[in-house]
Design an enzyme around this catalytic site. Sequence first.
Site, mmCIF file in Angstrom:
data_model
loop_
_atom_site.group_PDB
_atom_site.id
_atom_site.type_symbol
_atom_site.label_atom_id
_atom_site.label_comp_id
_atom_site.label_asym_id
_atom_site.label_seq_id
_atom_site.Cartn_x
_atom_site.Cartn_y
_atom_site.Cartn_z
ATOM 1 N N LYS A 14 0.744 -1.257 -0.022
ATOM 2 C CA LYS A 14 0.019 -0.090 -0.050
ATOM 3 C C LYS A 14 1.066 1.310 -0.053
ATOM 4 O O LYS A 14 0.627 2.041 -0.880
ATOM 5 C CB LYS A 14 -0.845 0.035 1.307
ATOM 6 C CG LYS A 14 -1.963 -1.035 1.381
ATOM 7 C CD LYS A 14 -2.752 -1.034 2.686
ATOM 8 C CE LYS A 14 -2.015 -1.122 3.868
ATOM 9 N NZ LYS A 14 -1.286 -2.281 4.120
ATOM 10 N N ARG A 89 -10.086 0.689 8.926
ATOM 11 C CA ARG A 89 -9.498 -0.767 9.139
ATOM 12 C C ARG A 89 -10.511 -1.669 9.973
ATOM 13 O O ARG A 89 -10.170 -2.834 10.073
ATOM 14 C CB ARG A 89 -8.099 -0.804 10.049
ATOM 15 C CG ARG A 89 -6.864 -1.023 9.200
ATOM 16 C CD ARG A 89 -5.924 -0.690 10.470
ATOM 17 N NE ARG A 89 -4.474 -1.396 10.000
ATOM 18 C CZ ARG A 89 -3.494 -0.813 9.501
ATOM 19 N NH1 ARG A 89 -3.488 0.568 8.896
ATOM 20 N NH2 ARG A 89 -2.294 -1.427 9.314
ATOM 21 N N ARG A 128 11.501 -5.425 4.959
ATOM 22 C CA ARG A 128 11.240 -3.980 4.915
ATOM 23 C C ARG A 128 12.029 -2.880 5.366
ATOM 24 O O ARG A 128 12.625 -3.271 6.598
ATOM 25 C CB ARG A 128 9.725 -3.629 5.287
ATOM 26 C CG ARG A 128 9.177 -2.127 5.149
ATOM 27 C CD ARG A 128 7.927 -1.831 5.038
ATOM 28 N NE ARG A 128 7.155 -2.304 6.377
ATOM 29 C CZ ARG A 128 5.876 -2.214 6.362
ATOM 30 N NH1 ARG A 128 5.121 -1.726 5.229
ATOM 31 N NH2 ARG A 128 5.263 -2.825 7.136
ATOM 32 N N ARG A 161 10.950 -0.876 10.889
ATOM 33 C CA ARG A 161 10.271 -0.584 11.827
ATOM 34 C C ARG A 161 10.216 -1.127 13.024
ATOM 35 O O ARG A 161 10.558 -2.697 13.026
ATOM 36 C CB ARG A 161 8.924 -0.361 11.261
ATOM 37 C CG ARG A 161 8.581 0.759 10.527
ATOM 38 C CD ARG A 161 7.051 0.811 9.446
ATOM 39 N NE ARG A 161 6.064 0.016 10.423
ATOM 40 C CZ ARG A 161 5.032 -0.045 9.607
ATOM 41 N NH1 ARG A 161 4.934 0.342 8.406
ATOM 42 N NH2 ARG A 161 3.980 -0.688 10.118
ATOM 43 N N ARG A 172 -0.463 -9.417 13.190
ATOM 44 C CA ARG A 172 -1.011 -8.231 12.382
ATOM 45 C C ARG A 172 -1.804 -8.858 11.186
ATOM 46 O O ARG A 172 -2.887 -8.114 10.916
ATOM 47 C CB ARG A 172 -0.158 -7.131 11.823
ATOM 48 C CG ARG A 172 0.574 -6.069 12.978
ATOM 49 C CD ARG A 172 1.791 -5.681 12.499
ATOM 50 N NE ARG A 172 1.991 -4.817 11.420
ATOM 51 C CZ ARG A 172 3.331 -4.472 10.752
ATOM 52 N NH1 ARG A 172 4.238 -5.001 11.548
ATOM 53 N NH2 ARG A 172 3.210 -3.914 9.780
HETATM 54 P P1 ADP Z 1 2.265 -1.920 3.234
HETATM 55 O O1 ADP Z 1 1.940 -0.313 3.057
HETATM 56 O O2 ADP Z 1 1.030 -2.504 2.556
HETATM 57 O O3 ADP Z 1 2.299 -2.371 4.634
HETATM 58 P P2 ADP Z 1 4.627 -1.642 1.859
HETATM 59 O O4 ADP Z 1 4.507 -0.761 0.693
HETATM 60 O O5 ADP Z 1 5.563 -0.967 2.818
HETATM 61 O O6 ADP Z 1 3.331 -2.479 2.367
HETATM 62 O O7 ADP Z 1 5.420 -2.920 1.214
HETATM 63 C C1 ADP Z 1 5.948 -4.079 2.023
HETATM 64 C C2 ADP Z 1 7.294 -4.361 1.535
HETATM 65 O O8 ADP Z 1 7.257 -5.124 0.362
HETATM 66 C C3 ADP Z 1 8.309 -3.107 1.305
HETATM 67 O O9 ADP Z 1 9.756 -3.575 1.824
HETATM 68 C C4 ADP Z 1 8.387 -2.905 -0.266
HETATM 69 O O10 ADP Z 1 9.531 -2.631 -0.713
HETATM 70 C C5 ADP Z 1 8.004 -4.279 -0.462
HETATM 71 N N1 ADP Z 1 7.079 -4.422 -1.671
HETATM 72 C C6 ADP Z 1 6.139 -3.662 -2.199
HETATM 73 N N2 ADP Z 1 5.392 -4.099 -3.190
HETATM 74 C C7 ADP Z 1 6.175 -5.129 -3.707
HETATM 75 C C8 ADP Z 1 5.888 -5.867 -4.886
HETATM 76 N N3 ADP Z 1 4.979 -5.710 -5.927
HETATM 77 N N4 ADP Z 1 7.015 -6.925 -5.028
HETATM 78 C C9 ADP Z 1 7.897 -7.217 -4.314
HETATM 79 N N5 ADP Z 1 8.071 -6.276 -2.892
HETATM 80 C C10 ADP Z 1 7.358 -5.119 -2.778
HETATM 81 P P1 ADP Z 2 1.076 -1.665 7.987
HETATM 82 O O1 ADP Z 2 0.510 -1.373 6.313
HETATM 83 O O2 ADP Z 2 2.393 -2.570 7.650
HETATM 84 O O3 ADP Z 2 0.069 -2.683 8.750
HETATM 85 P P2 ADP Z 2 0.586 0.895 9.190
HETATM 86 O O4 ADP Z 2 1.685 1.749 8.957
HETATM 87 O O5 ADP Z 2 -0.797 1.110 8.171
HETATM 88 O O6 ADP Z 2 1.213 -0.632 9.040
HETATM 89 O O7 ADP Z 2 -0.184 0.624 10.641
HETATM 90 C C1 ADP Z 2 0.768 0.420 11.575
HETATM 91 C C2 ADP Z 2 -0.023 0.097 12.955
HETATM 92 O O8 ADP Z 2 -0.616 1.480 13.331
HETATM 93 C C3 ADP Z 2 -1.022 -0.791 13.013
HETATM 94 O O9 ADP Z 2 -0.553 -2.047 13.179
HETATM 95 C C4 ADP Z 2 -1.943 -0.302 13.946
HETATM 96 O O10 ADP Z 2 -1.528 -0.505 15.429
HETATM 97 C C5 ADP Z 2 -1.934 1.230 13.912
HETATM 98 N N1 ADP Z 2 -2.971 1.909 12.949
HETATM 99 C C6 ADP Z 2 -2.794 2.392 11.768
HETATM 100 N N2 ADP Z 2 -4.032 2.614 10.903
HETATM 101 C C7 ADP Z 2 -4.898 2.185 12.012
HETATM 102 C C8 ADP Z 2 -6.296 2.110 11.811
HETATM 103 N N3 ADP Z 2 -6.840 2.549 10.750
HETATM 104 N N4 ADP Z 2 -7.098 1.730 12.741
HETATM 105 C C9 ADP Z 2 -6.431 1.201 13.910
HETATM 106 N N5 ADP Z 2 -4.888 1.073 14.025
HETATM 107 C C10 ADP Z 2 -4.380 1.766 13.126
#
Ligand code: ADP
Ligand code: ADP
Length: 215
Positions: A14, A89, A128, A161, A172
Site C-alpha cells: 500500500k 481498518r 522492509r 520499523r 497483524r
Molecule cells: P504496506 O504499506 O501495505 O504495509 P509496503 O508498501 O511498505 O506495504 O511494502 C511492504 C514491503 O514489500 C516493502 O519492503 C516494499 O519495498 C516491498 N514491496 C512492495 N510492493 C512489492 C512488490 N510488488 N513486489 C515485491 N516487493 C514489494
Molecule cells: P502496515 O500497513 O504495515 O500494517 P501501518 O503503518 O498502516 O502498517 O500501521 C501500523 C500500525 O498503526 C497498525 O498495526 C496499527 O496498530 C496502527 N494503525 C494504523 N492505522 C490504523 C487504523 N486505521 N486503525 C487502527 N489502528 C491503526
Amino acid sequence: MLRTILLGPPGAGKGTQAVKIVEKYHIPHISTGDIFRENIKNGTDLGNRAKAYMDRGELVPDELVVEIATDRLTKADCKNGFLLDGFPRTIFQAEKLDEFLEGRGEKLDKVINIDVEKSALVKRITGRRVCKQCGAGYHIENIPPKKEGVCDNCGGELIQREDDTEETVLNRIDVYNKQTRPLAEYYEKSGIIANIDGNKDLEDVLADIVKALGD
Ligand code: ADP
Ligand code: ADP
Ligand code: ZN
C-alpha cells in the site's frame, strides 16, 4: 478529483503504491500509520496513547483513529480528493468515514483492494526498510537501495520499523483477517471496489491500479 482508499494486509504494498498514485493524481497521501509514527517520534500525547497497541500489532482504538483521520480530511489540501492508506481498518471506521463524507456532500470514488499471499507478506515485512529521514520504502531483496543501508533519495539511514518483527507480523495478519478483511464485502455492496493482485511486480501492480482508477 479522486477520493480513494487503499485496502490490503500489512506488507501488501500500500505505502509503496501510494507514493506513485499520489504523484500521478496530485492528491495527498494520508497514512494513519505514518501519522501515529510521527507522533511517537515527537513524544505527543497521541503518540503515547497509540504506541502500546502498535508494538503488539493490535489496532489502535477506533475513536482515536477516526478523530485523527477525519481531522486530517478537513485540511484544505483534501478539497480535490485524497488517498487514504491504512484507514479505515474496521467496519466502525468505515461507517464513520461514510458519515463524515456524507455530511460534506462527498463520497468515495474507489476502493483499491490489494491482496498478497501470506508467505510473501511475511517476507515483505521482515525485509522492509524505511528511510529515517524521508520515509522512502525499500526491501532488502525485492527493492534494494543502491548502497546497503543508505537511502537513494536523500542519503538518510535505512532502518527497520519496530513492529516489523516476524512475531508481530503474524499477529497483524490475523488482526487484518478478523477486523479489516470484512471491509471488502462492505465496499463490494456499494460497487466501488477494485480487486488487485498484489503478488505481481511493482510496475504491474501500479498499472492495474491505474487501470482501475482511470486516467
Ligand atoms: P504496506 O504499506 O501495505 O504495509 P509496503 O508498501 O511498505 O506495504 O511494502 C511492504 C514491503 O514489500 C516493502 O519492503 C516494499 O519495498 C516491498 N514491496 C512492495 N510492493 C512489492 C512488490 N510488488 N513486489 C515485491 N516487493 C514489494
Ligand atoms: P502496515 O500497513 O504495515 O500494517 P501501518 O503503518 O498502516 O502498517 O500501521 C501500523 C500500525 O498503526 C497498525 O498495526 C496499527 O496498530 C496502527 N494503525 C494504523 N492505522 C490504523 C487504523 N486505521 N486503525 C487502527 N489502528 C491503526
Ligand atoms: Zn531518504
